[in-house]
Design a protein around this motif. Structure first.
Motif, PDB file in Angstrom:
ATOM      1  N   LEU A 261       8.432  48.949  33.152  1.00 17.04           N
ATOM      2  CA  LEU A 261      10.089  49.134  32.863  1.00 17.04           C
ATOM      3  C   LEU A 261      10.416  48.880  31.285  1.00 17.04           C
ATOM      4  O   LEU A 261      11.072  49.783  30.879  1.00 17.04           O
ATOM      5  N   ALA A 262       9.735  47.913  30.688  1.00 17.34           N
ATOM      6  CA  ALA A 262       9.860  47.606  29.420  1.00 17.34           C
ATOM      7  C   ALA A 262       9.637  49.019  28.612  1.00 17.34           C
ATOM      8  O   ALA A 262      10.065  49.418  27.574  1.00 17.34           O
ATOM      9  N   GLY A 263       8.189  49.369  29.068  1.00 21.64           N
ATOM     10  CA  GLY A 263       7.801  50.818  28.146  1.00 21.64           C
ATOM     11  C   GLY A 263       8.684  51.947  28.140  1.00 21.64           C
ATOM     12  O   GLY A 263       8.867  52.439  27.507  1.00 21.64           O
ATOM     13  N   ILE A 264       9.080  52.228  29.620  1.00 27.42           N
ATOM     14  CA  ILE A 264       9.902  53.161  29.700  1.00 27.42           C
ATOM     15  C   ILE A 264      11.192  53.234  29.083  1.00 27.42           C
ATOM     16  O   ILE A 264      11.850  54.065  28.221  1.00 27.42           O
ATOM     17  N   VAL A 265      11.806  52.165  28.921  1.00 29.39           N
ATOM     18  CA  VAL A 265      13.291  51.925  28.365  1.00 29.39           C
ATOM     19  C   VAL A 265      12.870  51.977  26.845  1.00 29.39           C
ATOM     20  O   VAL A 265      13.727  52.541  26.069  1.00 29.39           O
ATOM     21  N   LEU A 266      11.861  51.319  26.155  1.00 25.48           N
ATOM     22  CA  LEU A 266      11.264  51.667  24.909  1.00 25.48           C
ATOM     23  C   LEU A 266      11.163  53.081  24.419  1.00 25.48           C
ATOM     24  O   LEU A 266      11.705  53.363  23.413  1.00 25.48           O
ATOM     25  N   VAL A 267      10.470  53.872  25.223  1.00 23.68           N
ATOM     26  CA  VAL A 267      10.426  55.147  24.849  1.00 23.68           C
ATOM     27  C   VAL A 267      11.695  55.864  24.786  1.00 23.68           C
ATOM     28  O   VAL A 267      11.955  56.786  24.072  1.00 23.68           O
ATOM     29  N   SER A 268      12.447  55.654  25.677  1.00 28.10           N
ATOM     30  CA  SER A 268      13.842  56.125  25.904  1.00 28.10           C
ATOM     31  C   SER A 268      14.944  55.683  24.642  1.00 28.10           C
ATOM     32  O   SER A 268      15.430  56.527  23.864  1.00 28.10           O
ATOM     33  N   ARG A 269      14.741  54.510  24.170  1.00 26.80           N
ATOM     34  CA  ARG A 269      15.381  54.262  23.130  1.00 26.80           C
ATOM     35  C   ARG A 269      14.865  54.796  21.726  1.00 26.80           C
ATOM     36  O   ARG A 269      15.550  55.178  20.641  1.00 26.80           O
ATOM     37  N   LEU A 270      13.590  54.997  21.662  1.00 26.76           N
ATOM     38  CA  LEU A 270      12.793  55.540  20.601  1.00 26.76           C
ATOM     39  C   LEU A 270      13.020  56.863  20.350  1.00 26.76           C
ATOM     40  O   LEU A 270      13.091  57.565  19.330  1.00 26.76           O
ATOM     41  N   GLY A 271      12.884  57.620  21.438  1.00 29.53           N
ATOM     42  CA  GLY A 271      13.128  58.829  21.301  1.00 29.53           C
ATOM     43  C   GLY A 271      11.782  59.725  21.369  1.00 29.53           C
ATOM     44  O   GLY A 271      11.436  60.860  20.935  1.00 29.53           O
ATOM     45  N   SER A 272      10.850  58.711  21.487  1.00 29.36           N
ATOM     46  CA  SER A 272       9.346  59.325  21.308  1.00 29.36           C
ATOM     47  C   SER A 272       8.289  58.274  21.962  1.00 29.36           C
ATOM     48  O   SER A 272       8.730  57.254  22.100  1.00 29.36           O
ATOM     49  N   ALA A 273       7.087  58.748  22.407  1.00 29.63           N
ATOM     50  CA  ALA A 273       6.262  57.977  22.958  1.00 29.63           C
ATOM     51  C   ALA A 273       5.107  58.011  22.280  1.00 29.63           C
ATOM     52  O   ALA A 273       4.185  58.983  22.343  1.00 29.63           O
ATOM     53  N   GLY A 274       4.443  56.816  21.749  1.00 28.48           N
ATOM     54  CA  GLY A 274       3.054  56.703  21.069  1.00 28.48           C
ATOM     55  C   GLY A 274       2.164  56.243  21.599  1.00 28.48           C
ATOM     56  O   GLY A 274       2.375  55.688  22.907  1.00 28.48           O
TER      57      GLY A 274
END
Length: 327
Positions: A236-249
């Motif tokens: 869940l934390a990873g999903i929210v992080l990607v949404s907040r950053l607007g990118s997925a590394g």
């Protein structure tokens, strides 16, 4: 009778904490207050502003969720080194699925399943195959990190539907959604550990697994569940992080494992028993957030910040050990 009363009063007096013991017990909270005062003075009034406080909360929101996940595992006396890479893989999986045309909601659900499955694997390795939690989660951390590289192709993913960004970038009355998620999850976690049967069983296992087993607790399934919950929350934390950053590394949340461990160890110093606890973890997260933000305001190099966080971890472990001895 008078002699008995005298002995009782003397025993109560011995059990009553002295002022120095109160200071010793609350040393972590005192350290947080001191840090706030120091950075407020050093930052020329910039640190202790509403805007900067909101910024700190937003910065540590994802860390809070991952630290809560780590807390559950450490309550039962185990350790999970894979929480950071699990968050990375889940976020990358959601991004890759959405880019491939999978609906947003379905992508989020599948990404949560990915994180949960990592927790399932960890639980099986530790609870049922009796592997060391450190060794088992070190192996899954490496494996999951490799899977994240495969999913992202070693690049940064972006270009999914704009509706997904709402999850991590929207605000309610000026408060970022990630902060709201972190608060809700922390409160739920506190309630689970404080008031539910499973929470009491987790603490019982962390205190003494053999005694818990003799008391009728299913140690294996209960430890297994702690890892599953940790995997779900990390996802869940990873999903929210990607949404907040607007990118997925391919390594966007990897470093958060180290900070989560530091936060839990700092929180363990708040209890005389030295056990992991949600309230203490939140204080630990706050200390890390204040240190990082304050050092940035003062202009301290990022590399030096990592050194300082390492020192904080060592100090937290030593302090927790001393409190256990004195408990």
């Amino acid at each position: 009778m008078a002699q008995t009363d005298t002995l009782t009063i003397a025993a109560v007096e011995r059990d009553r904490p002295s002022p120095m013991q109160w200071v010793w017990q609350g040393s972590t909270v005192i350290a947080l207050v001191v840090l706030v005062v120091v950075f407020t003075i050093a930052g020329n009034g910039v640190f202790l502003t509403a805007g900067n406080m909101t910024n700190i909360l937003n910065q540590v929101a994802i860390l809070t969720i991952i630290a809560v996940a780590q807390t559950f595992v450490m309550v039962v006396g185990d350790f999970d080194l894979s929480v950071g890479t699990t968050a990375t893989l889940s976020g990358a999986s959601a991004a890759a699925l959405m880019i491939a045309g999978v609906p947003v909601v379905a992508s989020i659900i599948l990404a949560l399943v990915v994180g949960t499955l990592v927790g399932v694997v960890n639980g099986i390795l530790v609870a049922y195959l009796n592997l060391s939690a450190f060794v088992a989660t070190l192996a899954t951390m490496t494996t999951v990190g490799g899977l994240a590289l495969i999913v992202t192709g070693g690049t940064t993913l972006y270009g999914w539907p704009e509706g997904f960004d709402f999850l991590g970038q929207a605000r309610v009355n000026g408060v970022p959604f990630p902060v709201v998620y972190a608060i809700v999850i922390a409160l739920l976690a506190w309630a689970v550990l404080r008031f539910t049967t499973i929470g009491r069983r987790w603490y019982a296992i962390g205190g003494n697994a053999e005694v818990a087993r003799l008391s009728g607790v299913s140690v294996r399934s209960t430890r297994f569940l702690a890892f599953v919950v940790a995997g779900f929350l990390s996802g869940l934390a990873g999903i929210v992080l990607v949404s907040r950053l607007g990118s997925a590394g391919s390594s966007s949340a990897n470093d958060l494992m180290m900070f989560a461990v530091a936060a839990v160890f700092l929180g363990m110093t708040l209890l005389r028993s030295g056990q992991a606890n949600i309230g203490g973890t939140i204080v630990g997260v706050a200390i890390i957030g204040v240190v990082q933000n304050g050092l940035n305001i003062v202009g301290v190099n990022t590399y030096i910040q990592q050194v300082l966080i390492g020192i904080i971890i060592i100090a937290a472990v030593l302090l927790s050990g001393l409190k256990k001895k004195n408990a």
